[in-house]
Structure formats: structure tokens, C-alpha cells
Scaffold this motif. Structure first.
Motif, PDB file in Angstrom:
ATOM      1  N   GLU A  84      12.794   4.951   2.938  1.00  0.00           N
ATOM      2  CA  GLU A  84      12.715   6.301   3.529  1.00  0.00           C
ATOM      3  C   GLU A  84      11.354   6.941   3.277  1.00  0.00           C
ATOM      4  N   VAL A  85      10.310   6.189   3.533  1.00  0.00           N
ATOM      5  CA  VAL A  85       8.959   6.639   3.157  1.00  0.00           C
ATOM      6  C   VAL A  85       8.526   7.887   3.927  1.00  0.00           C
ATOM      7  N   GLN A  86       9.188   8.152   5.069  1.00  0.00           N
ATOM      8  CA  GLN A  86       8.805   9.336   5.856  1.00  0.00           C
ATOM      9  C   GLN A  86       9.016  10.639   5.087  1.00  0.00           C
ATOM     10  N   PHE A  87       9.851  10.604   4.061  1.00  0.00           N
ATOM     11  CA  PHE A  87      10.122  11.820   3.300  1.00  0.00           C
ATOM     12  C   PHE A  87       9.170  12.022   2.119  1.00  0.00           C
ATOM     13  N   PHE A  88       8.215  11.128   1.958  1.00  0.00           N
ATOM     14  CA  PHE A  88       7.233  11.308   0.899  1.00  0.00           C
ATOM     15  C   PHE A  88       6.122  12.246   1.361  1.00  0.00           C
ATOM     16  N   GLN A  89       5.477  12.872   0.404  1.00  0.00           N
ATOM     17  CA  GLN A  89       4.343  13.739   0.702  1.00  0.00           C
ATOM     18  C   GLN A  89       3.106  12.873   0.974  1.00  0.00           C
ATOM     19  N   PRO A  90       2.155  13.384   1.751  1.00  0.00           N
ATOM     20  CA  PRO A  90       0.932  12.605   2.005  1.00  0.00           C
ATOM     21  C   PRO A  90       0.231  12.146   0.727  1.00  0.00           C
ATOM     22  N   GLN A  91       0.234  13.000  -0.323  1.00  0.00           N
ATOM     23  CA  GLN A  91      -0.458  12.578  -1.555  1.00  0.00           C
ATOM     24  C   GLN A  91       0.242  11.396  -2.222  1.00  0.00           C
ATOM     25  N   HIS A  92       1.557  11.259  -2.013  1.00  0.00           N
ATOM     26  CA  HIS A  92       2.255  10.078  -2.541  1.00  0.00           C
ATOM     27  C   HIS A  92       1.739   8.800  -1.890  1.00  0.00           C
ATOM     28  N   ILE A  93       1.413   8.885  -0.616  1.00  0.00           N
ATOM     29  CA  ILE A  93       0.901   7.704   0.084  1.00  0.00           C
ATOM     30  C   ILE A  93      -0.466   7.318  -0.481  1.00  0.00           C
ATOM     31  N   ASP A  94      -1.290   8.323  -0.776  1.00  0.00           N
ATOM     32  CA  ASP A  94      -2.578   8.043  -1.431  1.00  0.00           C
ATOM     33  C   ASP A  94      -2.356   7.386  -2.794  1.00  0.00           C
ATOM     34  N   GLN A  95      -1.342   7.850  -3.512  1.00  0.00           N
ATOM     35  CA  GLN A  95      -1.045   7.278  -4.830  1.00  0.00           C
ATOM     36  C   GLN A  95      -0.546   5.833  -4.700  1.00  0.00           C
ATOM     37  N   LEU A  96       0.227   5.548  -3.649  1.00  0.00           N
ATOM     38  CA  LEU A  96       0.676   4.165  -3.408  1.00  0.00           C
ATOM     39  C   LEU A  96      -0.514   3.279  -3.042  1.00  0.00           C
ATOM     40  N   ARG A  97      -1.459   3.828  -2.307  1.00  0.00           N
ATOM     41  CA  ARG A  97      -2.704   3.102  -1.978  1.00  0.00           C
ATOM     42  C   ARG A  97      -3.421   2.706  -3.276  1.00  0.00           C
ATOM     43  N   ASP A  98      -3.455   3.652  -4.252  1.00  0.00           N
ATOM     44  CA  ASP A  98      -4.078   3.372  -5.554  1.00  0.00           C
ATOM     45  C   ASP A  98      -3.347   2.246  -6.282  1.00  0.00           C
ATOM     46  N   VAL A  99      -2.018   2.199  -6.163  1.00  0.00           N
ATOM     47  CA  VAL A  99      -1.242   1.134  -6.803  1.00  0.00           C
ATOM     48  C   VAL A  99      -1.688  -0.224  -6.256  1.00  0.00           C
ATOM     49  N   VAL A 100      -1.852  -0.295  -4.942  1.00  0.00           N
ATOM     50  CA  VAL A 100      -2.283  -1.548  -4.307  1.00  0.00           C
ATOM     51  C   VAL A 100      -3.678  -1.925  -4.799  1.00  0.00           C
ATOM     52  N   ASP A 101      -4.592  -0.965  -4.795  1.00  0.00           N
ATOM     53  CA  ASP A 101      -6.004  -1.265  -5.053  1.00  0.00           C
ATOM     54  C   ASP A 101      -6.305  -1.462  -6.540  1.00  0.00           C
ATOM     55  N   GLN A 102      -5.639  -0.670  -7.387  1.00  0.00           N
ATOM     56  CA  GLN A 102      -5.961  -0.720  -8.821  1.00  0.00           C
ATOM     57  C   GLN A 102      -5.115  -1.748  -9.564  1.00  0.00           C
ATOM     58  N   LYS A 103      -3.875  -1.955  -9.118  1.00  0.00           N
ATOM     59  CA  LYS A 103      -2.987  -2.892  -9.811  1.00  0.00           C
ATOM     60  C   LYS A 103      -2.775  -4.186  -9.033  1.00  0.00           C
ATOM     61  N   ARG A 104      -3.340  -4.266  -7.837  1.00  0.00           N
ATOM     62  CA  ARG A 104      -3.178  -5.462  -6.984  1.00  0.00           C
ATOM     63  C   ARG A 104      -1.699  -5.787  -6.744  1.00  0.00           C
ATOM     64  N   VAL A 105      -0.904  -4.726  -6.595  1.00  0.00           N
ATOM     65  CA  VAL A 105       0.524  -4.892  -6.316  1.00  0.00           C
ATOM     66  C   VAL A 105       0.776  -4.600  -4.836  1.00  0.00           C
ATOM     67  N   PRO A 106       1.372  -5.528  -4.089  1.00  0.00           N
ATOM     68  CA  PRO A 106       1.730  -5.202  -2.709  1.00  0.00           C
ATOM     69  C   PRO A 106       2.783  -4.088  -2.688  1.00  0.00           C
ATOM     70  N   VAL A 107       2.588  -3.123  -1.807  1.00  0.00           N
ATOM     71  CA  VAL A 107       3.541  -2.020  -1.651  1.00  0.00           C
ATOM     72  C   VAL A 107       4.036  -2.040  -0.209  1.00  0.00           C
ATOM     73  N   ILE A 108       5.337  -2.282  -0.043  1.00  0.00           N
ATOM     74  CA  ILE A 108       5.926  -2.381   1.300  1.00  0.00           C
ATOM     75  C   ILE A 108       6.774  -1.137   1.532  1.00  0.00           C
ATOM     76  N   CYS A 109       6.368  -0.338   2.524  1.00  0.00           N
ATOM     77  CA  CYS A 109       7.039   0.939   2.793  1.00  0.00           C
ATOM     78  C   CYS A 109       7.856   0.832   4.072  1.00  0.00           C
ATOM     79  N   TYR A 110       9.090   1.289   3.997  1.00  0.00           N
ATOM     80  CA  TYR A 110       9.988   1.289   5.158  1.00  0.00           C
ATOM     81  C   TYR A 110      10.315   2.719   5.528  1.00  0.00           C
ATOM     82  N   GLY A 111      10.290   3.014   6.824  1.00  0.00           N
ATOM     83  CA  GLY A 111      10.671   4.363   7.209  1.00  0.00           C
ATOM     84  C   GLY A 111      10.507   4.622   8.690  1.00  0.00           C
ATOM     85  N   LEU A 112      10.819   5.856   9.044  1.00  0.00           N
ATOM     86  CA  LEU A 112      10.678   6.303  10.427  1.00  0.00           C
ATOM     87  C   LEU A 112       9.221   6.658  10.691  1.00  0.00           C
ATOM     88  N   ARG A 113       8.772   6.406  11.895  1.00  0.00           N
ATOM     89  CA  ARG A 113       7.446   6.856  12.302  1.00  0.00           C
ATOM     90  C   ARG A 113       7.497   8.352  12.643  1.00  0.00           C
TER      91      ARG A 113
END
Ligand SMILES: [Zn+2]
Length: 204
Positions: A84-113
Motif C-alpha cells: 500500500e505504498v500510495q499511502f506513504f508520504q513523499p519523504q518516506h519514498i526518499d528514505q526508501l531510496r536511501d535504504v537502496v543506495d546506502q544499504k544496497r537493499v532492494p526495496v519493492i513497493c506495491y501500490g496504486l498509481r
């Protein structure tokens, strides 16, 4: 190479079922997954991730609007899965981007466009901007065999354009529809009120 994924689909496109299958596959290989969901989707309880097909599991993290997703929570994690990623705030998406880039962890988000007014959710907009990979999970229109691209909201069988886009509990139902049937199902009054709302916003 770890990536930030956005797998979007309409209601009823088995997004959560897909998430649960990916989690199962990682865990069967002895790998650690973290399942994340927004704090205010309480259809199935605060901590459960449940697909319409009936499968369910507990989320590891429930993120409310003011919470921060800390990268250090992802040490030793092989994959993060977001429901349900559509219910996250935009800053959460930036934080998930940091998880990918800093921890090299794939983050797979599912949700409505987009919401039932066909407008992007703020979180989905940010994900379209930041994702490495954007994939569509397809399903057919409730009324025909075309691909569904919109989410039609109905209350007591009457199509609606009113109400908050973040409401997920209550009497309303959502159906996947193609563009033709989205327009057909809505009455003209609803359409005119949307246009007025859009005009008011543009003029403000
Ligand atoms: Zn249709």
C-alpha cells in the motif's frame, strides 16, 4: 545491483499476493525480508498484510505519517517489501531510496498509481520520480476485457468522485475499470463537480 521498484496496479490486481509470494521465496532460501506497511490502512488490523485471496502475514514495520524510515534498520536485510505504498508520504519514498543506495537493499513497493479521481497519490508520484524500475501489475476491467487503469469508487452501487482519497475503510467499494467504463459509470454531476474542483484549485 539493488534497485527501488514500483510495482503498481489497480485494486484487485493481486499486488499484495505478489508481495507475499516474493517474501515467501526469499524466506525459503533462508534470506531475511522486511515487510513494511502504512499505519492507517486498518482494513485488516494495524500490523497485518492481507491479500484479497486470503493470505496474510504480519508486517515488521508499520509506518505512520510522521515516522521516519531509518536506514540502520535494514542491516542484514536481503529485501524490503512495501505494501500500500500510495499511502506513504513523499519523504518516506526518499528514505526508501536511501535504504537502496546506502544499504544496497532492494526495496519493492506495491501500490496504486492513482486515486478514484484518477489523480496520482503523493507517495506514488514521488516513487514514479525516484524508482529505478516501474512495472505494471495488470488486471482486466470489471465491465469488459480491456486492461483496467482506474479505480472506480462506489457507495451503495453508485459511482462516486467525492470523499478523501486516503479513506480505505468504510462502506465504499473499489473496482478496477478501463477508461471507457470509468467515464460511463460516473454520472455527469460528479464529473462537473470534479472539473469545478480542478478549476478552483488552478485559480487559487
Ligand atoms: Zn471496461
Amino acid at each position: 545491483m539493488a534497485k527501488l521498484y514500483f510495482r503498481h496496479g489497480t485494486v484487485g490486481s493481486a499486488k499484495t499476493l505478489n508481495l507475499l509470494a516474493v517474501a515467501h521465496n526469499y524466506e525459503r532460501q533462508g534470506k531475511k525480508v522486511v515487510v513494511i506497511k502504512p499505519g492507517f490502512d486498518d482494513r485488516y488490523g494495524q500490523t497485518e498484510v492481507t491479500s484479497r485471496a486470503g493470505l496474510t502475514r504480519e508486517a515488521h514495520m508499520v509506518i505512520s505519517a510522521t515516522d521516519r524510515i531509518e536506514v540502520n534498520q535494514f542491516d542484514g536485510v536481503h529485501c524490503a517489501l512495501v505494501d500500500e505504498v500510495q499511502f506513504f508520504q513523499p519523504q518516506h519514498i526518499d528514505q526508501l531510496r536511501d535504504v537502496v543506495d546506502q544499504k544496497r537493499v532492494p526495496v519493492i513497493c506495491y501500490g496504486l498509481r492513482s486515486d478514484f479521481r484518477t489523480q496520482l497519490f503523493p507517495g506514488s508520484r514521488r516513487l514514479l520520480e525516484l524508482a529505478d524500475s516501474i512495472e505494471e501489475i495488470k488486471t482486466t476491467c470489471h465491465c469488459c476485457n480491456r486492461k483496467a487503469i482506474f479505480n472506480l469508487k462506489s457507495i451503495d452501487g453508485v459511482a462516486q468522485l467525492d470523499g478523501p482519497s486516503q479513506q480505505v475503510a468504510g462502506d465504499e467499494t473499489f473496482q478496477p475499470v478501463c477508461s471507457i467504463h470509468f467515464t460511463e459509470q460516473l454520472d455527469l454531476d460528479s464529473y462537473e463537480s470534479l472539473n469545478e474542483t480542478t478549476r478552483d484549485r488552478e485559480m487559487a
